[in-house]
Design a protein around this motif. Structure first.
Motif, PDB file in Angstrom:
ATOM      1  N   ALA A   1       0.825  -1.207   0.000  1.00  0.00           N
ATOM      2  CA  ALA A   1       0.000   0.000   0.000  1.00  0.00           C
ATOM      3  C   ALA A   1       0.859   1.256   0.000  1.00  0.00           C
ATOM      4  O   ALA A   1       1.969   1.273   0.548  1.00  0.00           O
ATOM      5  CB  ALA A   1      -0.928  -0.004   1.219  1.00  0.00           C
TER       6      ALA A   1
ATOM      7  N   ILE B   1      -7.693  -1.603   4.557  1.00  0.00           N
ATOM      8  CA  ILE B   1      -7.618  -2.246   3.244  1.00  0.00           C
ATOM      9  C   ILE B   1      -8.568  -3.447   3.192  1.00  0.00           C
ATOM     10  O   ILE B   1      -9.153  -3.746   2.145  1.00  0.00           O
ATOM     11  CB  ILE B   1      -6.169  -2.686   2.953  1.00  0.00           C
ATOM     12  CG1 ILE B   1      -5.308  -1.457   2.631  1.00  0.00           C
ATOM     13  CG2 ILE B   1      -6.101  -3.691   1.798  1.00  0.00           C
ATOM     14  CD1 ILE B   1      -3.826  -1.749   2.544  1.00  0.00           C
TER      15      ILE B   1
ATOM     16  N   ARG C   1     -11.949  -2.134   2.140  1.00  0.00           N
ATOM     17  CA  ARG C   1     -11.930  -1.145   1.065  1.00  0.00           C
ATOM     18  C   ARG C   1     -12.118   0.292   1.552  1.00  0.00           C
ATOM     19  O   ARG C   1     -12.574   1.144   0.797  1.00  0.00           O
ATOM     20  CB  ARG C   1     -12.973  -1.502  -0.007  1.00  0.00           C
ATOM     21  CG  ARG C   1     -12.685  -2.820  -0.702  1.00  0.00           C
ATOM     22  CD  ARG C   1     -13.604  -3.092  -1.868  1.00  0.00           C
ATOM     23  NE  ARG C   1     -13.489  -2.069  -2.906  1.00  0.00           N
ATOM     24  CZ  ARG C   1     -14.072  -2.158  -4.100  1.00  0.00           C
ATOM     25  NH1 ARG C   1     -14.798  -3.224  -4.398  1.00  0.00           N
ATOM     26  NH2 ARG C   1     -13.933  -1.202  -4.984  1.00  0.00           N
TER      27      ARG C   1
ATOM     28  N   HIS D   1      -9.434   1.978   2.528  1.00  0.00           N
ATOM     29  CA  HIS D   1      -8.172   2.577   2.110  1.00  0.00           C
ATOM     30  C   HIS D   1      -8.364   3.429   0.858  1.00  0.00           C
ATOM     31  O   HIS D   1      -7.779   4.512   0.720  1.00  0.00           O
ATOM     32  CB  HIS D   1      -7.144   1.471   1.854  1.00  0.00           C
ATOM     33  CG  HIS D   1      -5.802   1.936   1.378  1.00  0.00           C
ATOM     34  ND1 HIS D   1      -4.925   2.627   2.196  1.00  0.00           N
ATOM     35  CD2 HIS D   1      -5.177   1.801   0.174  1.00  0.00           C
ATOM     36  CE1 HIS D   1      -3.824   2.901   1.517  1.00  0.00           C
ATOM     37  NE2 HIS D   1      -3.950   2.416   0.286  1.00  0.00           N
ATOM     38  N   GLU D   2      -9.196   2.972  -0.055  1.00  0.00           N
ATOM     39  CA  GLU D   2      -9.359   3.666  -1.323  1.00  0.00           C
ATOM     40  C   GLU D   2     -10.131   4.976  -1.197  1.00  0.00           C
ATOM     41  O   GLU D   2     -10.232   5.736  -2.158  1.00  0.00           O
ATOM     42  CB  GLU D   2     -10.040   2.756  -2.346  1.00  0.00           C
ATOM     43  CG  GLU D   2     -11.457   2.357  -1.992  1.00  0.00           C
ATOM     44  CD  GLU D   2     -11.944   1.223  -2.880  1.00  0.00           C
ATOM     45  OE1 GLU D   2     -12.619   1.503  -3.879  1.00  0.00           O
ATOM     46  OE2 GLU D   2     -11.646   0.056  -2.565  1.00  0.00           O
TER      47      GLU D   2
ATOM     48  N   SER E   1      -3.199   4.037  -2.828  1.00  0.00           N
ATOM     49  CA  SER E   1      -3.207   2.986  -3.840  1.00  0.00           C
ATOM     50  C   SER E   1      -2.715   1.704  -3.201  1.00  0.00           C
ATOM     51  O   SER E   1      -2.163   1.711  -2.098  1.00  0.00           O
ATOM     52  CB  SER E   1      -2.316   3.364  -5.033  1.00  0.00           C
ATOM     53  OG  SER E   1      -0.978   3.570  -4.616  1.00  0.00           O
TER      54      SER E   1
ATOM     55  N   TYR F   1     -11.563  -6.727  -4.353  1.00  0.00           N
ATOM     56  CA  TYR F   1     -11.180  -5.571  -5.162  1.00  0.00           C
ATOM     57  C   TYR F   1     -11.430  -5.782  -6.664  1.00  0.00           C
ATOM     58  O   TYR F   1     -11.071  -4.932  -7.462  1.00  0.00           O
ATOM     59  CB  TYR F   1      -9.714  -5.220  -4.928  1.00  0.00           C
ATOM     60  CG  TYR F   1      -9.500  -4.439  -3.647  1.00  0.00           C
ATOM     61  CD1 TYR F   1      -9.614  -3.053  -3.622  1.00  0.00           C
ATOM     62  CD2 TYR F   1      -9.198  -5.095  -2.458  1.00  0.00           C
ATOM     63  CE1 TYR F   1      -9.426  -2.339  -2.455  1.00  0.00           C
ATOM     64  CE2 TYR F   1      -9.011  -4.384  -1.281  1.00  0.00           C
ATOM     65  CZ  TYR F   1      -9.130  -3.006  -1.286  1.00  0.00           C
ATOM     66  OH  TYR F   1      -8.951  -2.295  -0.125  1.00  0.00           O
TER      67      TYR F   1
END
Length: 281
Positions: A35, A72, A75, A77-78, A84, A97
């Motif tokens: 990440a 992460i 989801r 994190h996005e 990324s 993902y």
């Protein structure tokens, strides 16, 4: 090498306590996950299998990427514009993902309880429990809703304390009660996995004990992954443990992972032994 940390008997011992047969839960697995925030790499090659019916504790010093890794896994994190990642996160062998998978579906199956209790202050206790149903588009009828509220509050260890004031504001509860209300809210959408980011860090010892008891009971039904800086808590509540470390500005990695008992009593890596015995971190 023997850990000097005492196992404080404030909750059932994770290794020896008898537990009924597993009812639910899913296997969650990260496969070579790395990440970044912008050009800054914060995690490198994280592979970890989190089994159903178990509590997996993520331990390590601050800044080694534990909470980033937790986000992460469902989801979150996005949501950071500069974030990324590479690698895969598998829920029962399906990559969450993959482009065809909706974020809302993932978060329905993989719930999150944050470090600071975050009930909706303007909502009643009952409304807080069912708040997630609206976000996921799940409809329940009146009688089913009442039963669901009682079920989730019972599983979160809160029902007896609030059953006579379900219409009172959720924000009026104590800190420990608010955290258990947030757990109940997460359970209402029937997740397969529950992620917990230091859920007891702001709580008193009594509230911490209640949360740990709740975790012990919930692992019959959901896979639990918990970030904790409290080594005694990790030893009490988890069956497996992963030690994260970021050294000298390098990205966070897993130094060692395995059965909690082994990590705390006979770790293979001297850095693990130094951390669990309190020599750094």
């Amino acid at each position: 090498m023997t850990s000097v940390l005492p196992v404080v008997p404030t909750a059932p011992d994770a290794e020896t306590a008898e537990l009924p047969a597993i009812i639910g839960g899913s296997v969650l697995e990260s496969d070579e996950v790395s990440a970044w925030f912008g050009s800054h790499k914060v995690l490198a090659g994280i592979s970890l299998k989190m089994e159903a019916g178990q509590v997996t504790a993520l331990i390590g010093p601050s800044g080694c990427g534990k909470s980033t890794f937790l986000r992460i896994l469902n989801r979150m994190h996005e949501l950071v514009p500069s974030a990324s990642l590479a690698g895969r996160v598998l829920l029962d062998d399906d990559d969450i993902y993959e482009p065809v998978r909706r974020i809302t579906d993932t978060r329905k199956r993989i719930g999150m309880v944050f470090q600071k209790p975050n009930p909706f202050p303007a909502m009643s206790i009952a409304e807080n429990v069912t708040a997630g149903l609206k976000l996921t588009g799940t409809r329940v009828r009146g009688g089913e809703r009442t039963a669901l509220i009682e079920e989730c509050l019972t599983k979160a260890g809160l029902w007896k304390e609030v059953k006579d004031r379900l219409n009172s504001p959720g924000g009026a509860l104590s800190g420990g009660q608010q955290q258990r209300l947030c757990i109940a809210r997460s359970l209402a959408v029937r997740p397969d996995v529950l992620l917990m980011d230091e859920p007891c860090s702001a709580l008193d010892p009594t509230s911490t004990r209640r949360i740990e008891e709740t975790i012990h009971e919930l692992r019959r039904e959901v896979t639990i992954v918990i970030v904790t800086h409290n080594m005694q808590q990790a030893a009490r509540v988890s069956q497996t443990c992963a030690f994260f470390l970021a050294e000298q500005g390098t990205p966070g990695v897993i130094v060692e992972a395995g059965e909690t008992k082994k990590i705390f009593s006979t770790p293979e890596d001297p850095r693990t032994a130094d951390y669990v015995e309190g020599r750094f971190g």
